[in-house]
Motif scaffolding. Structure first.
Motif, PDB file in Angstrom:
ATOM      1  N   CYS A  11      38.769 -40.504   6.775  1.00  0.00           N
ATOM      2  CA  CYS A  11      38.988 -42.404   5.897  1.00  0.00           C
ATOM      3  C   CYS A  11      40.875 -41.979   5.750  1.00  0.00           C
ATOM      4  CB  CYS A  11      38.985 -41.827   4.514  1.00  0.00           C
ATOM      5  SG  CYS A  11      37.343 -41.840   4.549  1.00  0.00           S
ATOM      6  N   ARG A  67      41.197 -52.028   1.873  1.00  0.00           N
ATOM      7  CA  ARG A  67      40.137 -51.058   2.239  1.00  0.00           C
ATOM      8  C   ARG A  67      40.694 -50.344   3.824  1.00  0.00           C
ATOM      9  NH1 ARG A  67      37.354 -52.030  -1.601  1.00  0.00           N
ATOM     10  NH2 ARG A  67      36.537 -54.220  -1.617  1.00  0.00           N
ATOM     11  N   VAL A  70      36.635 -45.656   7.387  1.00  0.00           N
ATOM     12  CA  VAL A  70      36.189 -44.172   7.647  1.00  0.00           C
ATOM     13  C   VAL A  70      35.089 -43.605   9.358  1.00  0.00           C
ATOM     14  CG1 VAL A  70      34.436 -43.120   6.461  1.00  0.00           C
ATOM     15  CG2 VAL A  70      35.351 -45.054   5.413  1.00  0.00           C
ATOM     16  N   TRP A  81      34.250 -48.901   6.625  1.00  0.00           N
ATOM     17  CA  TRP A  81      34.952 -48.900   6.015  1.00  0.00           C
ATOM     18  C   TRP A  81      34.545 -48.415   4.043  1.00  0.00           C
ATOM     19  CZ3 TRP A  81      35.170 -52.040   1.708  1.00  0.00           C
ATOM     20  CH2 TRP A  81      34.568 -53.764   2.054  1.00  0.00           C
ATOM     21  N   ALA A  82      35.914 -48.166   3.597  1.00  0.00           N
ATOM     22  CA  ALA A  82      35.842 -47.773   2.192  1.00  0.00           C
ATOM     23  C   ALA A  82      37.144 -47.902   1.832  1.00  0.00           C
ATOM     24  CB  ALA A  82      35.070 -46.395   1.788  1.00  0.00           C
ATOM     25  N   TYR A 102      32.817 -50.409  -0.100  1.00  0.00           N
ATOM     26  CA  TYR A 102      32.202 -49.991   0.986  1.00  0.00           C
ATOM     27  C   TYR A 102      31.640 -50.646   1.597  1.00  0.00           C
ATOM     28  CZ  TYR A 102      29.390 -48.383  -2.614  1.00  0.00           C
ATOM     29  OH  TYR A 102      28.675 -49.076  -4.100  1.00  0.00           O
ATOM     30  N   GLY A 114      27.620 -42.642   1.988  1.00  0.00           N
ATOM     31  CA  GLY A 114      28.609 -44.206   0.993  1.00  0.00           C
ATOM     32  C   GLY A 114      28.701 -43.355  -0.176  1.00  0.00           C
ATOM     33  N   ALA A 117      31.843 -41.251   0.359  1.00  0.00           N
ATOM     34  CA  ALA A 117      33.312 -42.075   0.027  1.00  0.00           C
ATOM     35  C   ALA A 117      32.995 -42.648  -1.283  1.00  0.00           C
ATOM     36  CB  ALA A 117      33.275 -43.481   1.567  1.00  0.00           C
ATOM     37  N   ALA A 118      32.388 -43.193  -1.434  1.00  0.00           N
ATOM     38  CA  ALA A 118      32.877 -43.707  -3.224  1.00  0.00           C
ATOM     39  C   ALA A 118      33.152 -43.078  -4.100  1.00  0.00           C
ATOM     40  CB  ALA A 118      31.448 -44.871  -4.086  1.00  0.00           C
ATOM     41  N   TRP A 121      37.184 -41.912  -2.624  1.00  0.00           N
ATOM     42  CA  TRP A 121      37.930 -43.553  -3.806  1.00  0.00           C
ATOM     43  C   TRP A 121      38.340 -43.113  -4.907  1.00  0.00           C
ATOM     44  CZ3 TRP A 121      42.032 -45.542  -1.176  1.00  0.00           C
ATOM     45  CH2 TRP A 121      41.693 -45.149   0.580  1.00  0.00           C
TER      46      TRP A 121
END
Length: 179
Positions: A11, A67, A70, A81-82, A102, A114, A117-118, A121
């Motif tokens: 990221c 954002r 990724v 993106w995320a 995301y 997903g 990444a979530a 973040w």
């Protein structure tokens, strides 16, 4: 803003060189299936993606966050993106909140990216940025996105209409220092 890695993802802040990846992402009707009026418009020309990247980069300057691109760590391929962004609102009666979001290209769906990444973040927002609360919202029909938000620990709130789309609100409070 320092880039960071998860087990499978890299990221980093967007660069203008990400415009082609953004075009591949946001020109795909499958990606926009549940976005309706809430997630921007379907891009039809590559120049629009460069405008989008520049808009996101301006958020970094104005708000200190936005954002991020990724990439798949193993190959460096742009996945989507995320990240977090500061939303002035009002959305669902909320103002000045940090929104977790995301968006990935379809061939990266249903592989846990997903969620990865979530979760990264959410952790970044609470542990690094020390935000008091993180919010998110999704199209009520988007079961996959809603499942991710619930799996990372965001609590489901009310349903509301945003830009003509029935959405579900999610939020989590910073649990504070780990013990």
């Amino acid at each position: 803003m320092q880039p960071f890695d998860t087990a499978r993802l890299h990221c980093r802040p967007f660069a203008e060189s990400d415009a082609a990846g953004m075009f591949a992402l946001d020109s795909d009707p499958a990606v926009h299936r549940y976005l309706g009026g809430i997630g921007g418009r379907l891009l039809t020309e590559p120049a629009q993606s460069l405008e989008m990247v520049r808009f996101i980069r301006a958020q970094y300057v104005a708000n200190g966050i936005g954002r991020w691109a990724v990439l798949l760590r193993a190959t460096g391929e742009f996945m989507g993106w995320a990240g977090l962004k500061l939303v002035a609102g009002p959305i669902n009666g909320h103002h000045d909140f940090y929104d977790l979001g995301y968006r990935f290209r379809p061939h990266f769906w249903r592989q846990g990216y997903g969620h990865e990444a979530a979760q990264a973040w959410l952790d970044y927002g609470f542990k690094t940025l020390r935000l008091p609360q993180i919010c998110a919202y999704a199209d009520a029909e988007n079961a996959g996105s809603r499942r991710i938000l619930e799996k990372i620990g965001l609590r489901q709130g009310n349903e509301f209409i945003e830009s003509g789309v029935r959405c579900v609100w999610y939020e989590a409070a910073n649990p504070g220092p780990e013990k």
